[in-house]
Design an enzyme around this catalytic site. Structure first.
Site, PDB file in Angstrom:
ATOM      1  N   LYS A  34       7.493  -5.541  -1.933  1.00 37.39           N
ATOM      2  CA  LYS A  34       8.206  -4.411  -1.913  1.00 37.39           C
ATOM      3  C   LYS A  34       9.450  -4.569  -1.292  1.00 37.39           C
ATOM      4  CE  LYS A  34       4.775  -0.759  -3.064  1.00 37.39           C
ATOM      5  NZ  LYS A  34       3.932   0.212  -2.779  1.00 37.39           N
TER       6      LYS A  34
ATOM      7  N   ARG B 166      -3.672  -3.841  -2.088  1.00 38.57           N
ATOM      8  CA  ARG B 166      -3.015  -4.152  -3.807  1.00 38.57           C
ATOM      9  C   ARG B 166      -2.074  -5.037  -4.015  1.00 38.57           C
ATOM     10  NH1 ARG B 166       0.785  -1.732  -6.722  1.00 38.57           N
ATOM     11  NH2 ARG B 166       0.147  -1.290  -8.983  1.00 38.57           N
TER      12      ARG B 166
END
Ligand code: PMM
Length: 285
Positions: A217, A257
């Site tokens: 991210k 994840r």
């Protein structure tokens, strides 16, 4: 029947499989079914506990696709992987897509809207007995940064997720079906993501399994920016991602994840070995 959540005695690894042309880190890599299936099989062979299949990009500012297109992207991959024995989750906010994916063999619905985007999702989850990841969410990609306002982000995320749990349980979903996720990057700025990572124990203390999605991210890319301020590209954020996997596993999160499933599988096995050695030492007194 309730499809039991996988609990292997260590942090679970969910491998990301975006069957999209435009996701932020792997968009376009697995947009056709054969390459998506091959990548899903490779992640499962590397030890991923789930392969998380998504057809709609949730990157900030992304446009939405329609339900038919989402099904067209996702369902052949779900069918192929589940028939090969792979445990599949479907990354969708739409009840219709979730229902079709469950019929094709998915046992977990990974809903980044926490059930807020589609009023029928709770009913589908209750009726089928599958597991359901409720992620913290304050609106679709186009509007989510306007909603990134918090006093104490950890307290507010815990409170908003608790309210979601109460709502979906009142709608007939069993608590044993639920997993919580703080939704890093979704209506969160970098400082919110760091605070949530630091406060992961408070989310875990709510008593339900917790999933963490930090992989590649942009807050990691900004942390690792060059001296001239160039943000580290998504495909060069896997070492930082691995650090978040270790932190999550050590904190007692149910799962992570991640895009690079193989590396995280090694990391969670390593953390579990240390935790086991600690338990043995404690038992010896
Ligand atoms: N992040 C993305 C997509 N789905 N699901 C959960 N449960 N948690 C997340 O943090 C999450 C998610 C966005 O990342 P991607 O575009 O790389 O899939």
């Amino acid at each position: 029947m309730t499809a039991l959540l996988r609990t292997p005695g260590r942090c679970v690894v969910m491998g990301v499989l975006n069957v999209t042309p435009d996701s932020f880190s792997d968009g376009g890599c697995f947009a056709d079914a054969p390459s998506a299936i091959a990548h899903g099989l490779a992640m499962a062979a590397a030890g991923a506990d789930y392969v998380d299949i998504g057809g709609e990009s949730t990157r900030p500012g992304a446009d939405r696709i329609d339900t038919d297109e989402e099904c067209r992207r996702v369902l052949p991959v779900v069918t192929e992987l589940t028939s090969a024995g792979v445990r599949v989750s479907v990354d969708t906010t739409r009840a219709e897509v979730a229902e079709a994916a469950i019929a094709a063999g998915a046992t977990l619905v990974n809903d980044v809207s926490g059930g807020l985007a589609d009023a029928n999702m709770a009913q589908v989850v209750a009726a089928t007995g599958v597991s359901w990841v409720l992620m913290h969410w304050r609106g679709h990609s186009r509007e989510m940064y306007a909603a990134a306002r918090y006093g104490d982000v950890v307290t507010e995320v815990c409170a908003e997720l608790t309210a979601r749990v109460e709502d979906v349980v009142a709608a007939g979903v069993a608590p044993a079906q639920l997993v919580l996720d703080p939704g890093l990057g979704f209506a969160k700025r970098a400082e919110h993501n760091w605070a949530l990572l630091a406060g992961l124990d408070r989310l875990i203390d709510l008593g339900l399994p917790v999933l963490l999605g930090a992989s590649r991210k942009s807050f990691l890319g900004r942390l690792l920016a060059d001296a001239d301020g160039t943000v580290r590209p998504a495909e060069q954020r896997d070492a930082a991602t691995l650090a978040t996997t270790v932190l999550a596993a050590e904190a007692g999160a149910w799962g992570v994840r991640v895009h690079d499933a193989a590396a995280s599988v090694d990391a969670v096995r390593t953390v579990a070995a240390v935790q086991e050695a600690r338990r043995r030492r404690a038992a010896r007194g």
